[in-house]
Scaffold this active site. Sequence first.
Site, mmCIF file in Angstrom:
data_model
loop_
_atom_site.group_PDB
_atom_site.id
_atom_site.type_symbol
_atom_site.label_atom_id
_atom_site.label_comp_id
_atom_site.label_asym_id
_atom_site.label_seq_id
_atom_site.Cartn_x
_atom_site.Cartn_y
_atom_site.Cartn_z
ATOM 1 C CD GLU A 482 -3.056 0.544 2.491
ATOM 2 O OE1 GLU A 482 -4.211 1.313 2.530
ATOM 3 O OE2 GLU A 482 -3.389 -0.516 3.076
ATOM 4 C CD GLU A 752 -4.611 -0.324 9.051
ATOM 5 O OE1 GLU A 752 -5.276 0.288 8.086
ATOM 6 O OE2 GLU A 752 -3.573 -1.652 9.382
#
Length: 900
Positions: A482, A752
């Site tokens: 990502e 996260e």
Amino acid sequence: MNKKKPLAFIAVLFSLTVTAQSKVGNLRTENRVDPVGLDIIQPRFSWQLENGKRNVMQTAYEIRVTHDKAGVWNSGKVSSDSSVHVTYKGAALKSGEKYQWQVRVWDNSGKASSWSSPAIFQMALLQPSDWKATWITPGYEEDATLRPSPLMRKEFSITKKVVRATAYITAHGMYEAAINGSRVGDAHFTPGWTSYKKRLQYQTYDITSLLKQGTNALGVTLGSGWYRGHIGFSGQLGFYGKDIALLLQLRVDYADGTQETIVSDSSWKSATGAITYSEIYNGETIDARKDRTGWMLAGYRDEDWTPVKTASFDKGNLLATYNEMITAHEVFKPVKVLKTPAGETVLDFGQNLVGWVRIKVRGSAGDSVTLKHAEVLTKAGNFYTENLRAAKAQNTYVLKGGTEETFYPHFTWQGFRYVKVEGYPGTLTPDNFEAIAFYSDMEPTGTFTTSNPLINQLQHNIQWGQKGNFLDVPTDCPQRDERLGWTGDAQAFFRTAAFNMGVNNFFTKWLKDLEADQIDGRVPFVIPNILGNGANSAGWADVATIIPWQMYLAYGDTRTLAAQYSSMKNYVESVRKTTNNDLWNTGFHFGDWLFYHPQDDNDGRAAVTDKYLIAQCFYAHSVQLLINAATVLGNTEDATAYAGLLKNIKAAFVKEYMTPSGRLVSGTQTAYVLALHFDMLPEPLRKQAAERLVENIKSYNNHLTTGFLGTPYLCHVLTRFGYTDMAYTLLLQETYPSWLYPVKMGATTIWERWDGIKPDGSFQAASMNSYNHYAYGAIGDWMYRTMVGLDTEDDGVGYKHIKVKPHIGGDFKNASASLKTYYGTTKAGWEVADGKIMMEVEIPANTRATIYLPVTDAGGVTESGKPLSSIKEIKQLGPEDGYLKIETGSGTYRFGFPGK
């Protein structure tokens, strides 16, 4: 009579006079020290006054700019206290030329400083016609699968004395350049990542010291990088183009006044070498047996190399580099060598970081060493890479053999704490491995420390989350497939980021890419936009208004605010087009991403916040920020028009999402936080809304339930409405979900997810579980600006008028912060001991401060051991909200008063 006494007295008096005189230092051009390669035709100058006295202000300045010792501009004496972003107003600056500038100032004692030491800046190529170079691509037929890194070289002669030499370089892909075997510059992953088709940066280097008389060699290695490599989690390949190419131009200035230009053209040659494979996500393979020894040096035999091909790629999208490039920083040695239960050899570097590992190894030709990277180990202690998804994140080195060899990658990086080593010949020695952290070369600006070691570790984790994700763009994660510039994360974290590091250039560059990638005003989910047309998710797309305004507050940068104004307005109008009766109740929204959702939700109180309620709040906020920007920029017509729109948006919110008594249709923490922070509720109903928020927190046993959009504002709202004790309770909560839960679980960066590692030691879903993801680190903003209280007033943004308003609590014995501002370092801190409170505040020259002492009156308050009332430099403004409000100028102040 001793005749020496008068002389000694005069010497002492002179010494005191000199000491009292202001000095000027820390000169910067466009926020950078001695920048090489500016294409801003009216650069701005900043400087600092250095004077330890109290209440020192600048009253006037004079700037002089020279070129080859000839005057270019002299401002004359300008009566002004401006020492930041002062615009050059001289003759037109010329491409490639080097300029010198100095400044002197007058302070409020009437004294003039001496001229500062000179600073320099060098212009870039200001016109497209200045580019004489041609784009070149490899002349051989590329391996379409592995795509080894191309090598390109050229030799040229220097026969005269060189006074200055400058290189301008960019690429489709990434490049590393060398002259006579010496690396050009210290930046990595150049030319950086921008919206390439619209904006491609080139770098400017002073290479004078790298040239020699006689034959010189230019050698450049290319990598696929973001341009044509794998990027994004949908398997995109060649997103910006399928080619890999180089554009290079050298300008050599000789002592006899002549110039020579060496360029990339058809005379160059190409080949492949030791880098046989290189991708950002998957890593790099280097086969030292294929190294072309000496290819970057003059005299190398390149008869078997292939002439390059020339290409007519666009040059109209070229621009000079504005932001700091990615460079190497901290170096870590392994703290442990582990033998896992699965029999793996794993190095623990003690810190989750972003960069790569450099190894030394000795073995036979063909021996292969593979390094694999991971952030965490499993509960059993084994190597864990599932959360990397499709990213292989491994580097493989094939030895040439015979001597000790050193390996490191060139066009890839990894996010890791642990490294699994496979195939290492001989005995593995920790001293042969070192992990090197890479991030954009932003200046560290903020410090924060307390008496609580867990909070100090949280601050450490916040800073390292920022370091690991600020690689030319603000990425969401540095390890998996990502590493994209997610807009929601960036806006949530910006104010915290601006305290930790000087991020003004970093975000100015990124905001220009944001504007370039807007689609009819709509803002994509990631910038640069490699995910397609998805756009305008509330709280993500609002980055277009939030960061420009917060940059203005943090840095006082009106030019960037003006430059982004059209982007801000276009975004607001793109939302307006999709509203119904002033309600933003259409489109896709991520909502309060990764909020806490209790597993045992049997009473329907799950923290799911209506996404359109969130959208309406952010719509109002963006309109308010647009009004603010219009007001600062003098656009009164827009300010008036959007004020009317804002009134309608808030009325629509009340009608759609609030009962007459003030209850919201979503009873979540995030719903109340956003409604309160963005002033969506009528004034008489805000107090009860804050009470509902606190009751909700208590119902979760004093835990937060907020996600990416609610968390940044949670503690701010609690403090604003008189619940600072609850803010401290949340900050110090150690069980899931909380900021300290990951700290207690051994985290060295921000996670996260609140429960990236669950209490039982198992992991959250591998499909989305990064252990280096800065968004929840936004609590740092509350710690700096509210807990310690170090902030800037709206009437003196950029810390021209400093605000110090601490909120003491949480059983902390002390807390302090410092921040390097444009004017100098400002500090604030408090300590509680023996029933007394001490506060120390440092205010740099050419600023003033409003300080809030947590007492109701001046009785019992001392400054540097003297009664406050006796200090003439301090003006008492009276009580306000439980504080004694005072005003000071520059200087260091030490206050003492009885504790509550």
